[in-house]
Design a protein around this motif. Structure first.
Motif, mmCIF file in Angstrom:
data_model
loop_
_atom_site.group_PDB
_atom_site.id
_atom_site.type_symbol
_atom_site.label_atom_id
_atom_site.label_comp_id
_atom_site.label_asym_id
_atom_site.label_seq_id
_atom_site.Cartn_x
_atom_site.Cartn_y
_atom_site.Cartn_z
ATOM 1 N N ARG A 62 0.829 -1.212 0.000
ATOM 2 C CA ARG A 62 0.000 0.000 0.000
ATOM 3 C C ARG A 62 0.862 1.260 0.000
ATOM 4 N NH1 ARG A 62 -2.688 -2.861 3.952
ATOM 5 N NH2 ARG A 62 -1.738 -1.567 5.580
ATOM 6 N N ASN A 63 1.892 1.260 0.817
ATOM 7 C CA ASN A 63 2.699 2.461 0.999
ATOM 8 C C ASN A 63 3.672 2.731 -0.145
ATOM 9 O OD1 ASN A 63 1.409 2.830 3.429
ATOM 10 N ND2 ASN A 63 3.054 1.974 4.647
ATOM 11 N N ALA A 64 3.979 1.724 -0.936
ATOM 12 C CA ALA A 64 4.953 1.887 -2.017
ATOM 13 C C ALA A 64 4.382 2.643 -3.203
ATOM 14 C CB ALA A 64 5.467 0.527 -2.478
ATOM 15 N N GLY A 65 3.081 2.562 -3.396
ATOM 16 C CA GLY A 65 2.505 3.160 -4.590
ATOM 17 C C GLY A 65 2.823 2.323 -5.813
ATOM 18 N N SER A 66 2.568 2.878 -6.978
ATOM 19 C CA SER A 66 2.746 2.093 -8.206
ATOM 20 C C SER A 66 4.146 2.229 -8.806
ATOM 21 C CB SER A 66 1.710 2.512 -9.242
ATOM 22 O OG SER A 66 1.881 3.887 -9.550
ATOM 23 N N ASP A 67 4.947 3.159 -8.303
ATOM 24 C CA ASP A 67 6.242 3.402 -8.922
ATOM 25 C C ASP A 67 7.431 2.878 -8.118
ATOM 26 O OD1 ASP A 67 5.713 5.253 -6.961
ATOM 27 O OD2 ASP A 67 6.815 6.869 -7.941
#
Length: 98
Positions: A62-67
């Motif tokens: 969740r915390n990493a994001g898509s990039d």
């Protein structure tokens, strides 16, 4: 075929590695040769994993994001010993960038 053998074969295919037979000689389950390093992979197949571990992986996702590639580092400390740090990465996110 047993579930653990199937898991080893499946992982070897996913990461372009080679499954080594369990012959009691102390060799890894899967090896992967790359341009720089060779990985020696142990595959541990389980029906369930501890909730705290899957929760940590979900949180990093969740915390990493898509990039970014999400990862969890487990730190094991014991008095008088050097800390061990274990890296847990969701293989699908690493390989496929999902």
């Amino acid at each position: 075929m047993t579930a653990w053998k199937h898991a080893e074969r499946q992982l070897a295919r996913l990461i372009g590695g080679q499954r080594l037979p369990n012959n009691g000689s102390g060799q890894p389950d899967v090896i992967v040769s790359g341009a720089v390093d060779t990985w020696a992979v142990e595959v541990k197949h389980r029906e369930t994993l501890p909730a705290w571990l899957t929760d940590a992986v979900d949180q990093s996702d969740r915390n990493a994001g898509s990039d970014r590639i999400p990862a969890v580092v487990l730190v094991h400390t014991s008095q008088g010993r050097k800390a061990r740090r274990l890296l847990v990465v969701d293989l699908a996110r690493l390989i496929e960038g999902d």
